[in-house]
Design an enzyme around this catalytic site. Structure first.
Site, PDB file in Angstrom:
ATOM      1  N   THR A 136      23.989  29.529  24.971  1.00  0.00           N
ATOM      2  CA  THR A 136      24.508  30.277  26.121  1.00  0.00           C
ATOM      3  C   THR A 136      23.401  31.135  26.718  1.00  0.00           C
ATOM      4  O   THR A 136      22.668  31.810  26.007  1.00  0.00           O
ATOM      5  CB  THR A 136      25.707  31.145  25.688  1.00  0.00           C
ATOM      6  OG1 THR A 136      26.691  30.265  25.172  1.00  0.00           O
ATOM      7  CG2 THR A 136      26.273  31.943  26.851  1.00  0.00           C
ATOM      8  N   CYS A 165      -6.206  43.200  12.920  1.00  0.00           N
ATOM      9  CA  CYS A 165      -6.207  42.095  11.982  1.00  0.00           C
ATOM     10  C   CYS A 165      -6.160  42.691  10.588  1.00  0.00           C
ATOM     11  O   CYS A 165      -6.183  43.896  10.419  1.00  0.00           O
ATOM     12  CB  CYS A 165      -7.389  41.168  12.186  1.00  0.00           C
ATOM     13  SG  CYS A 165      -8.919  41.780  11.513  1.00  0.00           S
TER      14      CYS A 165
END
Ligand code: PLP
Length: 759
Positions: free
Chosen positions: A252, A343
């Protein structure tokens, strides 16, 4: 103490995500409360919803110039990327020649969603192609020669329209020609996430097969995006189910998201009455921000050229400051920016700037400032002002040299400062009365910072001394000594020829004086045969700090497997040092691998059985030598690329310290008024903002660089309740664990830091 009132936030991280524009939020709310129908329903409520959806799609087509191509709504760009890659690879798989080696090409500066998805589907679909990163030049432009050479064997090529870290855009026309000249069949995806609203797009006029977009990068909410699919490009539904979106993408539809997007599209299309500014206005904003940054940080460099980047992204670096430091500073000034890209390693660096071949420091210091086309002149003015006040705060804490007026709030430095670069430490001791200072183990990376601090505080250095000839780095001593003490003659470690002879532990020793203090040299060979320890003695003759180089490190002993090492000598040196300073004097080593700041023999005894045995005399010199050699063999495993200077003797499990959230902290304060708060952020962060609700009264600022002095001055209060606070709760946790290790057993910290506190 002066209080700075909380400043409103200035959000300059639009490339990460944007707020939802009020008009768009209003439309989304309307689609939740009134236009809430399911577009698949055939009643009027459903039809209205469907009509809104189709209007949105139509506007998207107009904006993208998508011609006969398809627009499918998705949850965001990452889904669009999967849809494109899956569709292309399934089609490619159907006609693979088993005797050929194929490749999948992607730009070296692509968002990680792209190479990671390519690798994922390549493996899952068992295609076995080789992933190849297309290099970029120093301006971030893709290497067309590389593409020309590689694309004939490629199944798919993925490039981006605008880079999210630098704003650098690619020449899509040139790319198109290059790709099609060398492979008319290859599937081409262009990640257009950062181009929407910032670059003209006429997709149907290109041979681009797939183009993913994301709503939350342009003032729509998270959870809505769309993908363009060229007319005739292969397609496989990524989500199958009830057949929504013509069977291309089931589930939906996200009507509230579409309603918001619809509003954003309306503004993009509007000639007037739009919240969005013209390109020339945005270029003007960039100019103002760039000027303000240069004014505030005169040595700042930009990490990309403005000639080939969108005006809404500025990526810069300030020499001598890591991304994290500038982030912390800006956050305290209530300016939200972003570091290159986080990182997992110790140093934050940007793979995008690395790919562009920029110097390592620029990548490690990268800061991205980004805004959206709805930015206003008022916001630009506020941002410029705030950038200047952040820079002034740096000047006040002597991290930059600022001119006259900014130094009004400068605190005179008295005592010990610990500076770090990676896991190495430099130590500065300043005596405020005499204005003299000594610098121990100066690291070359910290040259600028040490220099600035000395000048800003108008300190007169009496010596720059190394505790030994360092194996893992060149010393910063020589350059500093040449600048400040050109006349001084010294030995190869910087120990001045002009010294006194004093007595320590009934033996003669060389010393130099630092105001009322004296610095005594003690030969402590072992790690190297030239290793010395420096003892800072108070006028009363007590040792305040022992700068022990790599003799004792936190949780370990200096390695003794260099050519000039000798474990037997280390055995004697340890005994000698302990006999002179005892259990509790703080040891200030030249490395701190584990964020523990400082130590003492007492603290080491708890974690280092070998040291314990040496000092207690339960182990002979020969046994020590044997055990030490065994310990040093472990170094290789842990070292990685760095030369580790000490051998760990045990695990490095960290203590579990008490954690408060802001509510439980308020409660605790009301119940135990003796509780004290330590704000451990740097003084410039503290000066810019230190509101913690009603708790401000109990707060003192002890930055991490001054933590060792705090320990020295509060040794007797190890039972006191201290609660450490910082911006996000990560520094305070590290420092709390370190203090706990040193015997402060009631130490606690504020989890989540200021970021999650109420004020
Ligand atoms: N591509 C680029 C260039 C981006 O900047 C981002 C967002 O960080 C994405 C893809 C992923 O977008 P989304 O968050 O909509 O999945």
């Amino acid at each position: 103490m002066h209080h700075t009132s909380p400043l409103s936030q200035i959000y300059l991280d639009a490339n990460a995500t944007t707020p939802v524009l009020p008009q768009a939020a209003k439309a989304a709310l309307g689609a939740m409360e009134d236009l809430f129908g399911n577009p698949s329903s055939s009643h009027i409520t459903g039809l209205k919803a469907k009509s809104l959806m189709e209007q949105t799609r139509l506007r998207a087509k107009q904006i993208l110039g998508s011609g006969q191509g398809n627009i499918i709504f998705t949850s965001g760009a990452t889904e669009g990327i999967q849809t494109a890659i899956l569709s292309a690879l399934i089609k490619a798989k159907a006609s693979l020649d088993p005797n050929k080696q194929y490749s999948l090409l992607y730009g070296a500066t692509e968002h990680k969603a792209v190479p990671n998805s390519l690798a994922h589907w390549n493996q899952l679909l068992e295609i076995g192609a080789e992933l190849k990163a297309i290099p970029v030049d120093d301006k971030g432009a893709l290497d067309l020669d590389f593409i020309a050479a590689e694309v004939p064997n490629a199944l798919m090529i993925c490039t981006m329209a605008v880079n999210n870290e630098t704003g650098v855009y690619q020449d899509l026309k040139a790319l198109d020609t290059c790709i099609r000249d060398h492979n008319p069949e290859v599937f081409w995806m262009v990640d257009c996430v950062q181009a929407l609203g910032k670059r003209p797009l006429a997709l149907a006029q290109t041979s681009i097969d797939y183009a993913p977009f994301s709503g939350h990068k342009l003032y729509a909410p998270k959870g809505i995006g769309f993908v363009y699919i060229r007319d005739g490009a292969p397609f496989t539904p990524f989500i199958a189910g009830g057949g929504q979106e013509g069977g291309l993408r089931s589930g939906t539809e996200n009507l509230p998201g579409m309603a918001a997007l619809n509003q954003v599209f309306a503004m993009l299309l509007a000639e007037q009455d739009s919240a969005f500014h013209s390109l020339s206005t945005l270029v003007d904003y960039r100019e103002q921000l760039a000027q303000a940054l240069k004014r505030a940080f005169p040595t700042l460099v930009f990490n990309h050229s403005f000639d080939n980047s969108v005006p809404t992204t500025l990526n810069f670096a300030v020499p001598g400051f890591s991304s994290k430091e500038i982030m912390d500073l800006f956050d305290a000034a209530n300016i939200r920016v972003s570091s290159g890209s986080a990182c997992s390693s110790k140093v934050t660096r940007s793979f995008v700037l690395d790919a562009m071949g920029l110097p390592a420091w620029q990548s490690e210091s990268a800061i991205r400032l980004s805004f959206g086309p709805a930015m206003t002149q008022t916001e630009v003015d506020q941002a410029c002002e705030r950038i200047q006040s952040a820079a002034n705060a740096l000047g006040n804490s002597c991290l930059t040299l600022s001119s006259g007026e900014a130094s009004a709030d400068k605190q005179p430095l008295n005592g010990l400062v610990q500076l770090k670069s990676g896991s190495s430490c430099s130590w500065i001791y300043a005596d405020q009365e005499s204005k003299q200072a000594v610098v121990i183990d100066p690291l070359p990376e910290l040259d600028q910072r040490i220099d600035t601090l000395l000048q800003c505080q108008q300190l007169e250095p009496i010596a720059f001394i190394d505790t030994h000839g360092h194996a893992d780095h060149v010393s910063g001593r020589v350059a500093l000594a040449a600048r400040y003490l050109p006349e001084q003659t010294s030995d190869h470690l910087g120990w001045p020829e002009d010294h006194q002879i004093t007595e320590i532990g009934a033996r003669p020793a060389q010393a130099i004086s630092l105001g009322q203090y004296s610095l005594v040299k003690l030969a402590t060979p072992g790690h190297t045969n030239d290793s010395i320890s420096l003892l800072l003695c108070s006028p009363q003759g007590e040792v305040s700090y022992a700068f022990c180089g790599d003799l004792v490190l936190m949780g370990s002993l200096g390695r003794t497997n260099f050519d000039s090492s000798c474990a037997k000598q280390m055995y004697n040196s340890l005994k000698l040092l302990h006999s002179l300073i005892g259990d509790d004097t703080l040891l200030c080593p030249s490395h701190d691998y584990n964020n523990e700041f400082t130590t003492s023999f007492a603290a080491e005894f708890r974690v280092n059985p070998l040291l314990n045995e040496v000092i207690n005399g339960t182990i002979s010199m020969a046994q020590f030598e044997l055990q030490k050699a065994r310990l040093d063999t472990h170094l290789k495993d842990e070292a990685g690329s760095e030369i580790i200077c000490g051998a760990y003797t045990g695990g490095c499990s960290k203590a579990k310290v008490k954690e408060y959230d802001s509510q439980s902290l308020q409660l605790q304060v009301s119940q135990s008024p003796q509780l004290k708060l330590l704000d451990i952020r740097e003084p410039h962060e503290y000066a810019l903002q230190h509101e913690l609700g009603t708790l401000s009264e109990q707060t003192i600022n002890v930055p991490m660089t001054r933590l060792v002095q705090f320990v020295q001055e509060h040794k007797q209060e190890s039972d006191a309740e201290w609660v450490l606070v910082c911006r996000s709760g990560s520094r305070s946790l590290v420092a709390a664990q370190a203090l706990h290790r040193l015997g402060f057993n009631k130490i606690a910290h504020l989890k989540g830091g200021y970021a999650l506190s109420d004020s």
